[in-house]
Write an enzyme that holds these catalytic residues in place. Structure first.
Site, PDB file in Angstrom:
ATOM      1  N   LYS A 140       8.446  34.660  32.312  1.00  0.00           N
ATOM      2  CA  LYS A 140       8.070  36.010  32.711  1.00  0.00           C
ATOM      3  C   LYS A 140       6.575  36.131  32.984  1.00  0.00           C
ATOM      4  CE  LYS A 140      12.033  38.121  32.817  1.00  0.00           C
ATOM      5  NZ  LYS A 140      12.599  38.537  34.119  1.00  0.00           N
ATOM      6  N   TYR A 172      11.327  32.144  27.641  1.00  0.00           N
ATOM      7  CA  TYR A 172      11.357  33.426  28.341  1.00  0.00           C
ATOM      8  C   TYR A 172       9.943  33.951  28.591  1.00  0.00           C
ATOM      9  CZ  TYR A 172      12.959  38.263  29.204  1.00  0.00           C
ATOM     10  OH  TYR A 172      13.220  39.506  29.745  1.00  0.00           O
ATOM     11  N   SER A 219       8.659  41.180  32.076  1.00  0.00           N
ATOM     12  CA  SER A 219       9.045  41.600  30.729  1.00  0.00           C
ATOM     13  C   SER A 219       7.797  41.779  29.883  1.00  0.00           C
ATOM     14  CB  SER A 219       9.950  40.545  30.074  1.00  0.00           C
ATOM     15  OG  SER A 219      10.104  40.815  28.693  1.00  0.00           O
TER      16      SER A 219
END
Length: 310
Positions: free
Chosen positions: A166, A162, A149
């Site tokens: 990632k 997150y 991401s």
């Protein structure tokens, strides 16, 4: 979207796509099947998983579903065992499963952090470990595609968990590309930007996601400047990296979305300053701004203002 020439074939290949009940994962699984692969789809919801398997089969491939949460080693083993027992082998793994628990650092609970890291980071690790074991035993090479991401590359407000997961995935991909090179297994990361339930949580992208849901075409600003499109715009890259045509590509983080394709660089030194005997705190206070200040890096994604009318 331009139609494929038919040169990229996955005939006879067997793929696993985690988190493929909806959204990007379903687009990946469907495109792999359209190219000739048999696909193991995966979701935590049985109805969603079965519907996805039926849709993948309708695209021209064979499909079966595994209903289980990604993260535990038991799920990784079940996914690989299902591929081998149902279709006879494994050639491709796409690790796409993910969840969000967005909130700022001081409000993020242990469960918020652990849930996201367990699915994204640990789930990628356990699935790739199991797939790598199978691919090495088969001795015929293979393809592993992990989903990253932009948040993992540059950070994003409210996404500590997150971003960590990632960024960790890309670090693992670079490492696995070296470790699996002798086995002729390529390992790459795809960094997608597309209209999904996850990107809808980003206020900047929400209008584009809502417009896509209404069936409206994505404006040129989104597709070309932001590199933001739909799941199908990402699926072609995944299919390419899963194919024999991408045999020479490994250890890369490749961004894709809308009309844009890009390679993300390694984090690297952008400026170096030397001081005989090293740098004391006093010397840094005096000289840091003049020697390195102009090279300090921005954080977060730099998103331009859309032109009037978009």
């Amino acid at each position: 979207m331009r139609m494929a020439s038919g040169d990229v074939s996955l005939d006879g290949k067997v793929a696993i796509v985690t988190g493929s009940g909806r959204g990007l994962g379903l687009a990946y699984a469907t495109e792999l099947a359209r190219r000739g692969a048999a696909v193991v789809v995966n979701d935590v919801d049985d109805d969603v998983a079965q519907a996805a398997a039926a849709r993948v089969a309708d695209a021209g491939g064979r499909a079966t579903a595994v209903v289980a949460p990604v993260g535990p080693t038991a799920t990784a083993r079940q996914l690989v065992a299902t591929a081998v027992e149902t279709f006879g082998r494994l050639d491709v793994l796409v690790t796409n499963a993910g969840v969000l628990r967005d909130t700022v650092l001081w409000k993020m609970t242990d469960d918020d952090f652990d849930t996201v890291v367990d699915v994204h980071l640990r789930g990628t690790f356990t699935c790739v470990r199991e797939a790598a074991t199978q691919l090495r035993a088969q001795g015929e090479g293979g393809r592993i595609v992990c989903v990253g991401s932009p948040t993992g590359q540059r950070g994003n407000f409210g996404q500590t968990n997150y971003a960590a997961a990632k960024a960790g995935i890309v670090g693992m991909v670079r490492t696995w590309a070296m470790e699996l090179a002798r086995a002729e297994v390529t390992v790459n990361a795809v960094v997608p930007v597309a209209a999904t339930a996850m990107t809808e949580t980003v206020p900047f992208f929400r209008p584009f996601v809502e417009a896509a849901r209404r069936g409206e075409p994505m404006p040129p600003f989104a597709r070309r400047v932001l590199g933001f499109g739909g799941p199908d715009d990402v699926a072609g890259l995944v299919a390419f990296l899963a194919s024999d045509a991408a045999a020479g590509i490994t250890g890369q983080a490749i961004g894709v979305g809308g009309d844009r394709l890009a390679v993300w660089s390694h984090p690297q030194e952008v400026a170096v300053a030397l001081a005989e005997g090293g740098w004391s705190a006093d010397e840094l206070a005096q000289d840091f701004a003049s020697v390195l200040g102009a090279h300090l890096q921005t954080v977060g994604q730099e998103l331009p203002e859309p032109p009037a009318g978009d």
